[in-house]
Design an enzyme around this catalytic site. Structure first.
Site, PDB file in Angstrom:
ATOM      1  N   ASP A   1      -3.462  -1.505  -2.874  1.00 11.58           N
ATOM      2  CA  ASP A   1      -4.317  -1.796  -1.731  1.00 11.58           C
ATOM      3  C   ASP A   1      -5.009  -3.103  -2.096  1.00 11.58           C
ATOM      4  O   ASP A   1      -5.759  -3.159  -3.079  1.00 11.58           O
ATOM      5  CB  ASP A   1      -5.339  -0.659  -1.556  1.00 11.58           C
ATOM      6  CG  ASP A   1      -6.347  -0.971  -0.458  1.00 11.58           C
ATOM      7  OD1 ASP A   1      -6.421  -2.133  -0.018  1.00 11.58           O
ATOM      8  OD2 ASP A   1      -7.074  -0.044  -0.067  1.00 11.58           O
TER       9      ASP A   1
ATOM     10  N   LYS B   1      -7.669 -15.613  10.695  1.00 13.60           N
ATOM     11  CA  LYS B   1      -6.734 -16.622  10.181  1.00 13.60           C
ATOM     12  C   LYS B   1      -7.395 -18.007  10.161  1.00 13.60           C
ATOM     13  O   LYS B   1      -7.202 -18.772   9.222  1.00 13.60           O
ATOM     14  CB  LYS B   1      -5.447 -16.654  11.022  1.00 13.60           C
ATOM     15  CG  LYS B   1      -4.542 -15.444  10.799  1.00 13.60           C
ATOM     16  CD  LYS B   1      -3.996 -15.399   9.378  1.00 13.60           C
ATOM     17  CE  LYS B   1      -3.093 -14.208   9.126  1.00 13.60           C
ATOM     18  NZ  LYS B   1      -2.717 -14.048   7.708  1.00 13.60           N
TER      19      LYS B   1
ATOM     20  N   ILE C   1       0.840  -1.201   0.000  1.00 14.30           N
ATOM     21  CA  ILE C   1       0.000   0.000   0.000  1.00 14.30           C
ATOM     22  C   ILE C   1       0.879   1.257   0.000  1.00 14.30           C
ATOM     23  O   ILE C   1       0.503   2.288  -0.541  1.00 14.30           O
ATOM     24  CB  ILE C   1      -0.999  -0.051   1.177  1.00 14.30           C
ATOM     25  CG1 ILE C   1      -2.143   0.921   0.973  1.00 14.30           C
ATOM     26  CG2 ILE C   1      -0.315   0.145   2.517  1.00 14.30           C
ATOM     27  CD1 ILE C   1      -3.405   0.522   1.707  1.00 14.30           C
ATOM     28  N   ARG C   2       2.076   1.132   0.609  1.00 12.58           N
ATOM     29  CA  ARG C   2       3.036   2.248   0.601  1.00 12.58           C
ATOM     30  C   ARG C   2       4.196   1.935  -0.324  1.00 12.58           C
ATOM     31  O   ARG C   2       4.645   0.795  -0.387  1.00 12.58           O
ATOM     32  CB  ARG C   2       3.588   2.495   2.002  1.00 12.58           C
ATOM     33  CG  ARG C   2       2.730   3.400   2.854  1.00 12.58           C
ATOM     34  CD  ARG C   2       3.275   3.448   4.253  1.00 12.58           C
ATOM     35  NE  ARG C   2       3.283   2.110   4.833  1.00 12.58           N
ATOM     36  CZ  ARG C   2       2.283   1.604   5.566  1.00 12.58           C
ATOM     37  NH1 ARG C   2       1.248   2.325   5.851  1.00 12.58           N
ATOM     38  NH2 ARG C   2       2.338   0.376   6.034  1.00 12.58           N
TER      39      ARG C   2
ATOM     40  N   TYR D   1      -7.731 -11.244  14.893  1.00 11.68           N
ATOM     41  CA  TYR D   1      -6.681 -11.763  14.008  1.00 11.68           C
ATOM     42  C   TYR D   1      -6.776 -13.292  13.899  1.00 11.68           C
ATOM     43  O   TYR D   1      -6.781 -13.853  12.804  1.00 11.68           O
ATOM     44  CB  TYR D   1      -5.329 -11.342  14.578  1.00 11.68           C
ATOM     45  CG  TYR D   1      -4.132 -11.862  13.845  1.00 11.68           C
ATOM     46  CD1 TYR D   1      -3.813 -11.403  12.571  1.00 11.68           C
ATOM     47  CD2 TYR D   1      -3.275 -12.795  14.436  1.00 11.68           C
ATOM     48  CE1 TYR D   1      -2.685 -11.873  11.906  1.00 11.68           C
ATOM     49  CE2 TYR D   1      -2.150 -13.260  13.784  1.00 11.68           C
ATOM     50  CZ  TYR D   1      -1.861 -12.794  12.526  1.00 11.68           C
ATOM     51  OH  TYR D   1      -0.743 -13.255  11.885  1.00 11.68           O
TER      52      TYR D   1
HETATM   53  N1  SER Z   1       3.449 -12.761  15.299  1.00 11.35           N
HETATM   54  C1  SER Z   1       2.053 -12.611  15.107  1.00 11.35           C
HETATM   55  C2  SER Z   1       1.463 -11.650  16.063  1.00 11.35           C
HETATM   56  O1  SER Z   1       2.050 -11.484  17.115  1.00 11.35           O
HETATM   57  C3  SER Z   1       1.364 -13.931  15.273  1.00 11.35           C
HETATM   58  O2  SER Z   1       1.113 -14.470  14.038  1.00 11.35           O
HETATM   59  O3  SER Z   1       0.460 -11.092  15.794  1.00 11.35           O
END
Ligand code: SER
Length: 309
Positions: free
Chosen positions: A50, A144, A36-37, A140
């Site tokens: 992006d 995932k 993106i940058r 997160y």
């Molecule tokens: N290293 C990553 C984090 O700390 C884990 O996948 O978000």
């Protein structure tokens, strides 16, 4: 026209080093970096992207005749907790748009990183198996885990060649981590050199699975190179290098810098770390495609300190 490999998220902690490594192996003219940058430092072609802009993504793929993609763009665990909607959107939609392009045979092969964050507080913490309870408690981790399900689904249903690793915390000297819970294990080396002290945002006994970047790059490129029939797991492979706590790494650094001191001030990242495994069983990766790590804590610490002056 020759086919090329595109790295999406080339400005990130893994992306920066991966692009260099791919250029070394395949030649600068075979690799296209995107982020993106704008990154001025890269030796290969660079395109601003992006990943949520699918039209632009397709334009870049057509322009460079891209057939392989390393899709690394994501918000990491700590940042995604601060921006949950953005984390979910970027991590999910970015992946799904590339999977769709694979289904349409625009792209032949993709690497997509998963993480130890797919596991949660109810997962067995020691030697966490490939197949086990997975109830991630972070945005997160949820993104995932869902991503892993989508990868396997697209492989089973449409035959797409997607390959993935559940990375542990990654440590390298060339690029800065951005927004992860394991970032302390990189910062600590820079502060040890600069200040001879470090205040850690995780408590002293927080043991987490970790890996040196050169091992992670070998695993990543290695997994992409093996014949497709060796890649039997199409969600994502458990992968292990080492496990240590802030106390362990501080003791190891002290062997090189005796004046080094560490203090602890756990913050909002502590519960994230507490929800993750402490060590990982990666026997499937070892069996299926010959994975073997090289760096332990002592070897990594020495190499990090040799490079950071
Ligand atoms: N290293 C990553 C984090 O700390 C884990 O996948 O978000």
């Amino acid at each position: 026209m020759d086919t090329k490999t595109l790295v999406i998220g080339a400005g990130g902690q893994i992306g920066k080093e991966l692009v260099q490594e791919l250029c070394k192996i395949y030649g600068n003219d075979k690799i296209v970096a995107s982020d993106i940058r704008k990154d001025e430092g890269v030796k290969c072609d660079f395109e601003t992207l992006d990943v949520l802009d699918t039209k632009r993504l397709v334009e870049i793929i057509k322009k460079h005749n891209v057939k392989e993609v390393y899709h690394l763009a994501a918000l990491l665990s700590a940042t995604a907790e601060q921006f949950p909607e953005k984390g979910w959107k970027l991590n999910m939609e970015g992946l799904l748009s590339v999977l769709e392009l694979m289904k349409d045979k625009v792209i032949d092969k993709m690497f997509w990183p998963s993480s130890i964050a797919v596991f949660g507080p109810n997962t067995p913490k020691q030697n966490t198996p490939q197949y086990t309870i997975m109830e991630p408690s972070t945005v997160y981790g949820i993104s995932k885990q869902a991503g892993e399900r989508w990868c396997e689904y697209y492989n089973k249903r449409y035959g797409v060649d997607v390959r993935s690793i559940r990375y542990p915390g990654l440590i390298g000297w060339q690029s800065a981590p951005g927004g992860g819970t394991t970032d302390y294990a990189v910062h600590i080396f820079h502060e040890a050199r600069k200040q001879k002290k470090y205040e850690c945002f995780l408590s002293e006994d927080t043991t987490l699975p970790m890996m040196y970047m050169s091992d992670a790059l070998r695993a990543t490129i290695g997994l992409m190179q093996v014949p497709s029939d060796k890649v039997k797991i199409r969600s994502s492979y458990n992968l292990a290098g080492m496990s240590f706590s802030p106390k362990d790494i501080a003791a190891e650094i002290k062997k090189h810098i005796p004046e080094f001191t560490i203090t602890y001030k756990p913050d909002y990242r502590q519960p994230i770390a507490d929800s993750w495994p402490q060590s990982i069983d990666d026997s499937f990766a070892r069996e299926h495609w010959g994975w073997k790590h090289q760096y332990d804590l002592a070897a990594m610490t020495k190499d990090m300190l040799d490079h950071i002056k």
